[in-house]
Design an enzyme around this catalytic site. Sequence first.
Site, PDB file in Angstrom:
ATOM      1  N   TYR A  65       0.840  -1.193   0.000  1.00 19.91           N
ATOM      2  CA  TYR A  65       0.000   0.000   0.000  1.00 19.91           C
ATOM      3  C   TYR A  65       0.880   1.250   0.000  1.00 19.91           C
ATOM      4  O   TYR A  65       1.787   1.371   0.835  1.00 19.91           O
ATOM      5  CB  TYR A  65      -0.886   0.038   1.238  1.00 19.91           C
ATOM      6  CG  TYR A  65      -1.915  -1.061   1.320  1.00 19.91           C
ATOM      7  CD1 TYR A  65      -2.818  -1.290   0.293  1.00 19.91           C
ATOM      8  CD2 TYR A  65      -2.005  -1.865   2.454  1.00 19.91           C
ATOM      9  CE1 TYR A  65      -3.787  -2.277   0.385  1.00 19.91           C
ATOM     10  CE2 TYR A  65      -2.963  -2.854   2.565  1.00 19.91           C
ATOM     11  CZ  TYR A  65      -3.854  -3.059   1.524  1.00 19.91           C
ATOM     12  OH  TYR A  65      -4.812  -4.043   1.624  1.00 19.91           O
ATOM     13  N   PHE A  76      -1.665  -6.980   1.425  1.00 17.50           N
ATOM     14  CA  PHE A  76      -3.074  -6.677   1.674  1.00 17.50           C
ATOM     15  C   PHE A  76      -3.399  -6.450   3.142  1.00 17.50           C
ATOM     16  O   PHE A  76      -4.485  -5.951   3.457  1.00 17.50           O
ATOM     17  CB  PHE A  76      -3.996  -7.746   1.072  1.00 17.50           C
ATOM     18  CG  PHE A  76      -3.838  -7.904  -0.407  1.00 17.50           C
ATOM     19  CD1 PHE A  76      -4.307  -6.939  -1.280  1.00 17.50           C
ATOM     20  CD2 PHE A  76      -3.175  -9.004  -0.939  1.00 17.50           C
ATOM     21  CE1 PHE A  76      -4.129  -7.064  -2.652  1.00 17.50           C
ATOM     22  CE2 PHE A  76      -3.003  -9.145  -2.307  1.00 17.50           C
ATOM     23  CZ  PHE A  76      -3.486  -8.170  -3.166  1.00 17.50           C
TER      24      PHE A  76
END
Length: 224
Positions: A65, A76
């Site tokens: 991210y 994730f």
Amino acid sequence: MAVLETSKLGPWAALPFFQADLQHINSALLNETRPWLPAPHQVFAALEACSPGDTKVVILGQDPYPTPGHAHGLAFSAEPDVHPLPKSLANIYKEMQADLGAAPPNADLRFWAKQGVLMLNTILTVPAGDAKGHDKIGWQRLTGQILDCLAIDGQPRAYLLWGKPAQAAAKSIPAPPNLKIESPHPSPLSAYRGFFGSRPFSQTNMWLQDKGYAPINWTDPGTS
């Protein structure tokens, strides 16, 4: 930033990458003028949490991210206090609700790793705010060696390959004996092209049980 920490890698430390390529990666990161993610001590968290012999399922994504405070080294996953959920994770939970009728209570997926789920990205670092900004520094060599290591030990595994980079990285993984579930990435840009409705979690558990493995508890960290 400090160089990357490798003392907790366990059997993964034997991969050629850590002797032949890590110095180049460290140099690239030390010369990076932008903040990058995750923190140096978290870059190899997925490998530290799940050894080759313990790995039953591989979830392969793209890169961490790019939003500061989100990435912590497992694809994730994010810290439990991250609200709202990262958009890709929100879509993963939406699909899980449709598939299993439940989803975890927060963003922290480390309880999956404790059950043998290796949550890996094809690229392990990212400049803040610049998705795929470290696409060219050489991380794919490590990803390839990890997948090769898993492919040659004779243990069948389930591979959840989310997005074209993940599918390209794992193209040589044979199915059967392995389970390969290929779908678009769960990001808002692509989830509606086939990630939704792919039912990866129930498919994986059915396959694991057929092979004599315990299914993954995907939804409840309190019982893992």
